[in-house]
Motif scaffolding. Structure first.
Motif, PDB file in Angstrom:
ATOM      1  N   THR A   5      42.537  24.946  36.886  1.00 53.19           N
ATOM      2  CA  THR A   5      42.976  26.080  37.699  1.00 53.19           C
ATOM      3  C   THR A   5      41.814  26.812  38.372  1.00 53.19           C
ATOM      4  O   THR A   5      41.974  27.939  38.809  1.00 53.19           O
ATOM      5  N   ALA A  45      51.735  21.379  43.145  1.00 56.34           N
ATOM      6  CA  ALA A  45      51.858  22.371  42.074  1.00 56.34           C
ATOM      7  C   ALA A  45      52.522  21.765  40.845  1.00 56.34           C
ATOM      8  O   ALA A  45      52.086  21.996  39.718  1.00 56.34           O
ATOM      9  N   ILE A  68      48.720  20.160  33.094  1.00 56.50           N
ATOM     10  CA  ILE A  68      48.485  21.228  32.129  1.00 56.50           C
ATOM     11  C   ILE A  68      49.446  21.106  30.957  1.00 56.50           C
ATOM     12  O   ILE A  68      49.063  21.254  29.795  1.00 56.50           O
ATOM     13  N   PHE A  69      50.689  20.777  31.263  1.00 55.02           N
ATOM     14  CA  PHE A  69      51.699  20.617  30.223  1.00 55.02           C
ATOM     15  C   PHE A  69      51.298  19.501  29.256  1.00 55.02           C
ATOM     16  O   PHE A  69      51.322  19.671  28.043  1.00 55.02           O
ATOM     17  N   THR A 104      48.478  20.553  27.009  1.00 52.57           N
ATOM     18  CA  THR A 104      48.919  21.436  25.929  1.00 52.57           C
ATOM     19  C   THR A 104      49.685  20.664  24.864  1.00 52.57           C
ATOM     20  O   THR A 104      49.535  20.922  23.676  1.00 52.57           O
ATOM     21  N   ARG A 105      50.529  19.704  25.298  1.00 51.31           N
ATOM     22  CA  ARG A 105      51.284  18.910  24.320  1.00 51.31           C
ATOM     23  C   ARG A 105      50.335  18.098  23.443  1.00 51.31           C
ATOM     24  O   ARG A 105      50.502  18.026  22.229  1.00 51.31           O
ATOM     25  N   LEU A 153      50.144  19.496  39.105  1.00 56.33           N
ATOM     26  CA  LEU A 153      49.194  20.309  38.340  1.00 56.33           C
ATOM     27  C   LEU A 153      49.842  20.792  37.048  1.00 56.33           C
ATOM     28  O   LEU A 153      49.244  20.720  35.972  1.00 56.33           O
ATOM     29  N   PHE A 154      51.098  21.230  37.157  1.00 61.18           N
ATOM     30  CA  PHE A 154      51.792  21.686  35.955  1.00 61.18           C
ATOM     31  C   PHE A 154      51.905  20.554  34.940  1.00 61.18           C
ATOM     32  O   PHE A 154      51.687  20.743  33.739  1.00 61.18           O
TER      33      PHE A 154
END
Lengths: 281, 291
Positions: B225, B266, B273-274, B277-278, B269-270
């Motif tokens: 980001t 977008a 990031i997702f 995190t997982r 990108l999500f």
């Protein structure tokens, strides 16, 4: 006895040299900042000089004068402070309320609703920024304070941090207060909030650094000079057609020095805030 | 009657306390998120209004272009450079500060200070250091690069600024980890004949693993980001060598007014990031050593 003093001296000497080394390393690390501050006082003719020197015989404030006369710098500062004030006040109020709900009450759907709060931390604001921008544009709110503070009115981090603190307040305190006739809201405002002042201070300072430093969102929603924040002002010097290094460094110095002072004096609070805000497990 | 009134009151209070926050979250996170997701399957006009639904065709069109994959590769490269440099440097700094010593607060402050510096002034400072003629970085290294304008060094320059800003936060988290190592453990390792290096590998790092783990993933997400240094130093160029996913979101959405393309970037990108995190959550359960 003699041997012991010698050993002690040796130990002290070692500690001293280790300090010198670590201190010097620290200076090297923040050298870019030191260059920025010192060079902002140099006349333009002395700026592109090698080898670089920190001091000058003819210090000048002309670059600062440039920054103040070529752009409404104080307006930018005012805007940044207004945005920070509104956002921080809103986050502290709303997160205290929500955290109180999540920590002192049992209700159906509590777990699920808390996951909804935590999940917001998985969606960085940058991902939704274009859609937020188009919403603000459609509502005709560009160049307003409402637009500037819109995505920072509440955050998952703030709620999480306040909740972590409220969980440490013993339940028995609330039961005792209830028996004494204290209402739910009375307990929040008369007992929980006053107790949480140090946490609020940590959160406030942590938020100040984050919100004051925001870049992309204010860049999108401000088009007029009277609404820009400090960060956007600085970036306009960086991207201007004819890049002038003196004003660039003077502007950057004006922008960072206040935050650095806050950081130095509020260090412990900020560090606590960062650690408490970091979600683990 | 009295009791009934009371239970009712207890039932509604928590919802009322939480409602304002949740409402705001829906307004500026969940609603735009769902909208971004849906609009990646649509065609929009320049004002960001829906024209018609086109199913998967945006995705197919973009995934078949090398430009898209180039942007993904740049983002991953950027994240990797950031991650490795930030983690190593902040680890060294934190190890140096593990035991509070003579005036240790002073150099601890230096190591964490850049975290207070915003990306715009940081980019301003580094623009000055990166200067080709008479620039300080070129003088120190004895080189003559136009750091932000050459294809080979542009991404590196942006990463350097980012690393400089991010070391502070990582340092603070790692310091918490290293300071949590019990003194007896270090002493017994010394008695067992472990040198400073052995102690670091076998004692310090395993015990501080929760913090190292956290910092590792924090830096990946921060790099994904990072926007301001790229916007201010290179503007995504030269050509697309520094166009990361977040920069593509901005470029297509704001500069080119193509909202659906911006939404595809977008959502990509999500997804990154997702997934990060997982992976973090899955690995945390398995590998992190908690005391």
């Amino acid at each position: 006895m003699n041997e012991r003093t010698q050993q002690q001296i040796q130990k002290q000497g070692k500690a001293f040299f280790s300090f010198i080394f670590k201190f010097f390393l620290g200076i090297v690390f923040i050298m870019p900042l030191i260059f920025c501050i010192f060079y902002s006082f140099k006349p333009e003719t002395q700026i592109p000089v090698t080898p670089p020197t920190l001091f000058t015989k003819t210090p000048t404030l002309m670059h600062y004068a440039w920054v103040l006369t070529h752009m409404p710098f104080f307006t930018y500062v005012k805007n940044s402070l207004i945005v920070c004030f509104i956002s921080i006040a809103s986050q502290i109020t709303l997160s205290s309320l929500a955290a109180y709900g999540f920590s002192f009450f049992e209700f159906p759907g509590k777990k699920q609703l808390f996951s909804v709060v935590l999940a917001t931390m998985m969606i960085p604001s940058d991902i939704v920024i274009i859609m937020n921008y188009s919403l603000i544009q459609k509502l005709g709110l560009l160049d307003t304070y409402l637009a500037l503070v819109f995505p920072t009115l509440i955050s998952g981090t703030a709620i999480f941090m306040m909740r972590q603190y409220y969980l440490t307040i013993p339940r028995s305190l609330k039961d005792a207060a209830t028996i004494d006739g204290c209402t739910d809201m009375g307990f929040l405002f008369k007992i929980a909030v006053p107790l949480s002042v140090p946490t609020i201070a940590s959160l406030g300072l942590y938020l100040f650094i984050n919100i004051y430093n925001l870049f992309l969102w204010p860049l999108l929603v401000t088009n007029t000079d009277t609404m820009r924040t400090v960060q956007i002002g600085i970036s306009m010097i960086v991207t201007s057609e004819r890049l002038e290094y003196g004003p660039l460094l003077a502007g950057a110095t004006c922008c960072v020095v206040p935050v650095i002072l806050i950081f130095i004096f509020g260090q412990d609070y900020i560090v606590n805030g960062m650690i408490a805000g970091a979600v683990k497990g | 009657m009295e009791i009934k009134k009371k239970t009712k009151k207890i039932r509604y209070t928590p919802y009322l306390l939480i409602a304002p926050s949740l409402l705001l979250f829906c307004m500026f996170i969940y609603f735009p998120f769902v909208k971004s997701f849906l609009f990646s399957f649509a065609v929009t006009n320049r004002r960001g209004e829906l024209v018609k639904w086109v199913g998967l065709s945006n995705w197919i069109r973009m995934l078949s272009k090398p430009e898209f994959w180039g942007i993904v590769v740049v983002s991953l490269k950027f994240a990797l450079i950031n991650l490795v440099s930030t983690l190593l440097t902040s680890m060294i700094f934190a190890l140096l500060c593990t035991r509070p010593g003579l005036f240790s607060k002073s150099y601890q402050l230096f190591y964490s200070l850049p975290l207070a510096i915003a990306s715009a002034p940081a980019a301003a400072i580094w623009t000055f250091l990166f200067k080709q003629e008479g620039g300080i970085l070129n003088w120190v290294l004895g080189t003559h690069f136009a750091w932000t304008q050459e294809a080979n060094t542009a991404l590196l320059s942006c990463a350097l600024v980012n690393v400089w800003m991010n070391i502070g936060a990582s340092f603070i988290f790692l310091l918490v980890g290293f300071r949590s190592v019990p003194l007896e453990m270090i002493e017994s390792a010394t008695i067992d004949g472990a040198g400073p290096f052995g102690k670091t590998i076998h004692v310090m790092i395993p015990i501080a693993s929760p913090q190292i783990f956290f910092v590792f993933f924090l830096n990946i997400i921060t790099s994904f980001t990072t926007f301001a240094p790229i916007r201010l130093l290179t503007d995504g160029g030269p050509s697309t060598t520094t166009t990361t996913l977040i920069y593509a979101v901005y470029k297509w959405g704001i500069q080119n007014g193509r909202f659906e393309t911006s939404c595809v970037y977008a959502m990509t990108l999500f997804l990154f990031i997702f997934c990060t995190t997982r992976i973090q959550m899955a690995l945390e359960k398995r590998t992190v050593y908690y005391q």
